[in-house]
Structure formats: structure tokens, C-alpha cells
Design a protein around this motif. Structure first.
Motif, PDB file in Angstrom:
ATOM      1  N   HIS A 168      12.009  13.732  -2.109  1.00 12.91           N
ATOM      2  CA  HIS A 168      11.927  12.296  -1.881  1.00 12.91           C
ATOM      3  C   HIS A 168      10.881  11.702  -2.819  1.00 12.91           C
ATOM      4  O   HIS A 168       9.743  12.182  -2.883  1.00 12.91           O
ATOM      5  CB  HIS A 168      11.526  11.997  -0.435  1.00 12.91           C
ATOM      6  CG  HIS A 168      12.655  12.116   0.532  1.00 12.91           C
ATOM      7  ND1 HIS A 168      12.619  11.567   1.795  1.00 12.91           N
ATOM      8  CD2 HIS A 168      13.869  12.718   0.428  1.00 12.91           C
ATOM      9  CE1 HIS A 168      13.754  11.822   2.426  1.00 12.91           C
ATOM     10  NE2 HIS A 168      14.520  12.528   1.619  1.00 12.91           N
ATOM     11  N   GLU A 169      11.279  10.683  -3.530  1.00 10.43           N
ATOM     12  CA  GLU A 169      10.366   9.984  -4.429  1.00 10.43           C
ATOM     13  C   GLU A 169      10.329   8.507  -4.034  1.00 10.43           C
ATOM     14  O   GLU A 169      11.375   7.887  -3.789  1.00 10.43           O
ATOM     15  CB  GLU A 169      10.826  10.128  -5.879  1.00 10.43           C
ATOM     16  CG  GLU A 169       9.900   9.466  -6.881  1.00 10.43           C
ATOM     17  CD  GLU A 169      10.351   9.672  -8.321  1.00 10.43           C
ATOM     18  OE1 GLU A 169       9.847   8.961  -9.203  1.00 10.43           O
ATOM     19  OE2 GLU A 169      11.212  10.540  -8.541  1.00 10.43           O
ATOM     20  N   TYR A 170       9.126   7.959  -3.990  1.00 10.84           N
ATOM     21  CA  TYR A 170       8.944   6.564  -3.600  1.00 10.84           C
ATOM     22  C   TYR A 170       8.100   5.856  -4.652  1.00 10.84           C
ATOM     23  O   TYR A 170       7.249   6.469  -5.305  1.00 10.84           O
ATOM     24  CB  TYR A 170       8.232   6.460  -2.247  1.00 10.84           C
ATOM     25  CG  TYR A 170       9.011   7.061  -1.099  1.00 10.84           C
ATOM     26  CD1 TYR A 170       9.807   6.271  -0.277  1.00 10.84           C
ATOM     27  CD2 TYR A 170       8.948   8.430  -0.837  1.00 10.84           C
ATOM     28  CE1 TYR A 170      10.526   6.825   0.766  1.00 10.84           C
ATOM     29  CE2 TYR A 170       9.661   8.987   0.211  1.00 10.84           C
ATOM     30  CZ  TYR A 170      10.454   8.184   1.001  1.00 10.84           C
ATOM     31  OH  TYR A 170      11.166   8.741   2.034  1.00 10.84           O
ATOM     32  N   LEU A 171       8.331   4.566  -4.784  1.00 12.47           N
ATOM     33  CA  LEU A 171       7.566   3.739  -5.703  1.00 12.47           C
ATOM     34  C   LEU A 171       6.939   2.594  -4.919  1.00 12.47           C
ATOM     35  O   LEU A 171       7.639   1.857  -4.213  1.00 12.47           O
ATOM     36  CB  LEU A 171       8.459   3.193  -6.814  1.00 12.47           C
ATOM     37  CG  LEU A 171       7.763   2.315  -7.856  1.00 12.47           C
ATOM     38  CD1 LEU A 171       6.692   3.118  -8.597  1.00 12.47           C
ATOM     39  CD2 LEU A 171       8.786   1.747  -8.842  1.00 12.47           C
ATOM     40  N   VAL A 172       5.614   2.454  -5.039  1.00 15.33           N
ATOM     41  CA  VAL A 172       4.892   1.384  -4.357  1.00 15.33           C
ATOM     42  C   VAL A 172       4.826   0.182  -5.292  1.00 15.33           C
ATOM     43  O   VAL A 172       4.486   0.327  -6.478  1.00 15.33           O
ATOM     44  CB  VAL A 172       3.473   1.837  -3.971  1.00 15.33           C
ATOM     45  CG1 VAL A 172       2.775   0.758  -3.150  1.00 15.33           C
ATOM     46  CG2 VAL A 172       3.514   3.156  -3.210  1.00 15.33           C
ATOM     47  N   SER A 173       5.157  -0.986  -4.795  1.00 17.04           N
ATOM     48  CA  SER A 173       5.130  -2.193  -5.618  1.00 17.04           C
ATOM     49  C   SER A 173       3.720  -2.426  -6.156  1.00 17.04           C
ATOM     50  O   SER A 173       2.727  -2.133  -5.481  1.00 17.04           O
ATOM     51  CB  SER A 173       5.590  -3.404  -4.811  1.00 17.04           C
ATOM     52  OG  SER A 173       4.736  -3.604  -3.700  1.00 17.04           O
ATOM     53  N   PRO A 174       3.596  -2.967  -7.379  1.00 17.30           N
ATOM     54  CA  PRO A 174       2.271  -3.167  -7.967  1.00 17.30           C
ATOM     55  C   PRO A 174       1.496  -4.313  -7.326  1.00 17.30           C
ATOM     56  O   PRO A 174       0.275  -4.375  -7.450  1.00 17.30           O
ATOM     57  CB  PRO A 174       2.581  -3.462  -9.434  1.00 17.30           C
ATOM     58  CG  PRO A 174       3.977  -3.988  -9.431  1.00 17.30           C
ATOM     59  CD  PRO A 174       4.686  -3.275  -8.324  1.00 17.30           C
ATOM     60  N   GLU A 175       2.184  -5.225  -6.665  1.00 19.48           N
ATOM     61  CA  GLU A 175       1.539  -6.380  -6.051  1.00 19.48           C
ATOM     62  C   GLU A 175       1.807  -6.389  -4.551  1.00 19.48           C
ATOM     63  O   GLU A 175       2.859  -5.933  -4.079  1.00 19.48           O
ATOM     64  CB  GLU A 175       2.065  -7.685  -6.657  1.00 19.48           C
ATOM     65  CG  GLU A 175       1.893  -7.787  -8.162  1.00 19.48           C
ATOM     66  CD  GLU A 175       0.448  -7.943  -8.577  1.00 19.48           C
ATOM     67  OE1 GLU A 175      -0.369  -8.343  -7.712  1.00 19.48           O
ATOM     68  OE2 GLU A 175       0.130  -7.660  -9.750  1.00 19.48           O
ATOM     69  N   LEU A 176       0.854  -6.918  -3.786  1.00 18.89           N
ATOM     70  CA  LEU A 176       1.085  -7.128  -2.366  1.00 18.89           C
ATOM     71  C   LEU A 176       2.048  -8.286  -2.175  1.00 18.89           C
ATOM     72  O   LEU A 176       2.122  -9.195  -2.996  1.00 18.89           O
ATOM     73  CB  LEU A 176      -0.233  -7.432  -1.647  1.00 18.89           C
ATOM     74  CG  LEU A 176      -1.331  -6.360  -1.692  1.00 18.89           C
ATOM     75  CD1 LEU A 176      -2.528  -6.802  -0.870  1.00 18.89           C
ATOM     76  CD2 LEU A 176      -0.821  -5.027  -1.212  1.00 18.89           C
ATOM     77  N   GLU A 177       2.810  -8.255  -1.094  1.00 15.05           N
ATOM     78  CA  GLU A 177       3.698  -9.361  -0.771  1.00 15.05           C
ATOM     79  C   GLU A 177       3.553  -9.724   0.698  1.00 15.05           C
ATOM     80  O   GLU A 177       3.182  -8.896   1.522  1.00 15.05           O
ATOM     81  CB  GLU A 177       5.153  -9.014  -1.078  1.00 15.05           C
ATOM     82  CG  GLU A 177       5.717  -7.842  -0.290  1.00 15.05           C
ATOM     83  CD  GLU A 177       7.157  -7.528  -0.681  1.00 15.05           C
ATOM     84  OE1 GLU A 177       8.062  -7.869   0.119  1.00 15.05           O
ATOM     85  OE2 GLU A 177       7.373  -6.960  -1.770  1.00 15.05           O
ATOM     86  N   LYS A 178       3.822 -10.988   0.993  1.00 21.55           N
ATOM     87  CA  LYS A 178       3.717 -11.444   2.377  1.00 21.55           C
ATOM     88  C   LYS A 178       4.939 -10.986   3.161  1.00 21.55           C
ATOM     89  O   LYS A 178       6.067 -11.191   2.748  1.00 21.55           O
ATOM     90  CB  LYS A 178       3.601 -12.967   2.443  1.00 21.55           C
ATOM     91  CG  LYS A 178       3.369 -13.478   3.869  1.00 21.55           C
ATOM     92  CD  LYS A 178       3.169 -14.990   3.911  1.00 21.55           C
ATOM     93  CE  LYS A 178       4.493 -15.709   3.734  1.00 21.55           C
ATOM     94  NZ  LYS A 178       4.340 -17.176   3.976  1.00 21.55           N
ATOM     95  N   VAL A 179       4.681 -10.353   4.279  1.00 19.69           N
ATOM     96  CA  VAL A 179       5.746  -9.915   5.176  1.00 19.69           C
ATOM     97  C   VAL A 179       5.473 -10.545   6.537  1.00 19.69           C
ATOM     98  O   VAL A 179       4.395 -10.367   7.104  1.00 19.69           O
ATOM     99  CB  VAL A 179       5.800  -8.385   5.308  1.00 19.69           C
ATOM    100  CG1 VAL A 179       6.874  -7.960   6.306  1.00 19.69           C
ATOM    101  CG2 VAL A 179       6.046  -7.746   3.945  1.00 19.69           C
ATOM    102  N   THR A 180       6.439 -11.295   7.042  1.00 20.77           N
ATOM    103  CA  THR A 180       6.292 -11.956   8.339  1.00 20.77           C
ATOM    104  C   THR A 180       7.025 -11.145   9.399  1.00 20.77           C
ATOM    105  O   THR A 180       8.230 -10.915   9.302  1.00 20.77           O
ATOM    106  CB  THR A 180       6.852 -13.383   8.299  1.00 20.77           C
ATOM    107  OG1 THR A 180       6.156 -14.131   7.294  1.00 20.77           O
ATOM    108  CG2 THR A 180       6.669 -14.081   9.642  1.00 20.77           C
ATOM    109  N   VAL A 181       6.280 -10.685  10.386  1.00 19.06           N
ATOM    110  CA  VAL A 181       6.843  -9.916  11.488  1.00 19.06           C
ATOM    111  C   VAL A 181       6.313 -10.501  12.782  1.00 19.06           C
ATOM    112  O   VAL A 181       5.097 -10.591  12.980  1.00 19.06           O
ATOM    113  CB  VAL A 181       6.480  -8.420  11.394  1.00 19.06           C
ATOM    114  CG1 VAL A 181       7.082  -7.657  12.560  1.00 19.06           C
ATOM    115  CG2 VAL A 181       6.955  -7.830  10.075  1.00 19.06           C
TER     116      VAL A 181
END
Length: 266
Positions: free
Chosen positions: A198-211
């Protein structure tokens, strides 16, 4: 049928052992009540995740934008430096149980050289008129793992283990531990008689997530090279569990878990 989420993921779950009980939990803190001080809202320079500790997290489960169930993810500290992670999904809409949303999965593990090392794993799938259960044992003295119960014939042979191998549930915990913006994460999935890289890539920037009406500054983590299946997790600094976990197949949502609240314990 839903497979374990290295999300859970690939969805990973298990029956808690009756003789093993979680430590007394602190009062649950709804996300809205913690908004003012929640580390998830810290900027990019926030510190790395805290060491593993027990918690209980409650999720709502969606499919195609409609709520179809609830889920609970917990980590329990046991005796002799052992831990257990459990995930349970419960369908709440009509015939949801017919499409695989009544599942329990657990992994018993320890921490060796900073790595989450699985010791045993079990999965129970409940259906309307029947159920299926399988169990696996990871033997690190022989570096082999084997599954019994309702397991396909081609998955019953012993699986050679490598240091660092994890179950799907443990991969989720490792992602929370390891994610930093722009980082590539690689894990070896060994679960239910299967072995996958399993390979994953973390986004370079934070993003707003509304939960649940709360905004988080979160890192988006995508599993790459997974064929027709797509797995996405959002994790935030200081939060011990993913904020959201989405699994898609052929472009359609299979499961979408959205965090409602979590509770830490000592």
C-alpha cells in the motif's frame, strides 16, 4: 461485500474479547465543544502526532450522500504492553445489512521498535440469515501468519511475514501517526490471507474539511495505484483518529465515515 478499511483499509473489524475491558473513559467531547482549542485547527507548523494512547471515536456512515449507518473505532490498552484496535459498522437503513454494513473487526497488537506489530486479527460479517467469521494469527517467532474460518481456499496457506507488516486497521493508525504534508507513505498489508503493498501520498497543503458542522485543517491522504478502488483519509494534527475515511469503487462511494466525536483515556 466490503473488504477491510487499510481503511479500514482495505474495511477493516472484530469482536472485543469478553475478558478484556477498556479503561474507564473520560467524558466524550463533541467536536463542536472542542473547536476553540482543538489541535486539528492549528496551522501547518503544528507538532507531530502524540504517542499512541487509548481512545474511542464515533462516526456516521454515508453512501452516495445518504446516511446508512454508524461506526465506532477504538484503541484499548491491555496488559503486558499489548493493545487492541476495534472497528464496528452498524447499518441503520432498511436492508443495509444485505450489502455489508454490519461488520466487526479487531487486531490485537504490540509496539516493537516504534512499529505497530499485529499478533492476531478477526473479522465477523453479519448477514440477514447468516454470518461469516475468520481469524488470523501472526507468529513472529516463525515470521508467518495463517487464517482460519470463512476464508477462501487460496488464502488458507501460511503467509511469510516481513518486519513492518500490518493489518488494515493498523495501517489506518500508522497513517495518523506518520502523515506530514507532501510525504509518501508505504506499508505492507497482510490481512485475511492476502498480501499487498500500500502506497499513500499526503497532500502538500492542508485543506478545510467540514464534519458535523466543525471545520478542520486536515491533510488529505490518497492511496495511489489501487486500480478501480479509491481510498482517501483526512487526518489532523492532535486528533488520534481519521477525521473522515472514504472508500470508492469504480467511482462510486462504498463507505464514507465522518467523525462525530472522540474520547481519549489514560
Amino acid at each position: 461485500m466490503i473488504r477491510p478499511l487499510a481503511l479500514l483499509v482495505s474495511l477493516p473489524f472484530a469482536l472485543a474479547h469478553a475478558q478484556e475491558t477498556a479503561p474507564q473513559q473520560q467524558e466524550a467531547v463533541p467536536a463542536q465543544d472542542a473547536a476553540a482549542t482543538d489541535p486539528a485547527l492549528l496551522p501547518l507548523a503544528a507538532p507531530a502526532q502524540a504517542p499512541l494512547q487509548p481512545f474511542v471515536a464515533d462516526y456516521q456512515v454515508y453512501r452516495d450522500g445518504k446516511r446508512v449507518g454508524d461506526a465506532t473505532l477504538q484503541v484499548v490498552r491491555l496488559e503486558a504492553d499489548r493493545w487492541r484496535v476495534d472497528l464496528g459498522l452498524r447499518g441503520t437503513r432498511g436492508l443495509v445489512r444485505l450489502v455489508g454494513l454490519n461488520i466487526e473487526q479487531s487486531t490485537l497488537f504490540d509496539v516493537a521498535d516504534g512499529q505497530y506489530r499485529p499478533l492476531s486479527q478477526s473479522t465477523v460479517r453479519h448477514a440477514l440469515f447468516s454470518g461469516k467469521k475468520n481469524t488470523g494469527v501472526y507468529d513472529w517467532s516463525t515470521h508467518s501468519a495463517i487464517w482460519q474460518g470463512d476464508v477462501k481456499k487460496d488464502r488458507r496457506a501460511a503467509v511469510p511475514l516481513q518486519d513492518g507488516d500490518m493489518s488494515a486497521l493498523l495501517i489506518n493508525l500508522a497513517i495518523v501517526r506518520d502523515a506530514t504534508p507532501g510525504k509518501q507513505l508505504q506499508y505492507r498489508f497482510v490481512d485475511d490471507g492476502r498480501v499487498r503493498n500500500h502506497e499513500y501520498l499526503v497532500s502538500p497543503e492542508l485543506e478545510k474539511v467540514t464534519v458535523d458542522d466543525l471545520d478542520y485543517n486536515a491533510m488529505r491522504v490518497n492511496r495511489v495505484r489501487s486500480g478501480s478502488e479509491e481510498t482517501i483519509l483526512w487526518v489532523s494534527y492532535g486528533v488520534p483518529t481519521p477525521i473522515r475515511m472514504v472508500q470508492r469503487k469504480d467511482g462510486q462511494d462504498v463507505t464514507d465515515l465522518r467523525l462525530i466525536q472522540y474520547t481519549r483515556s489514560q
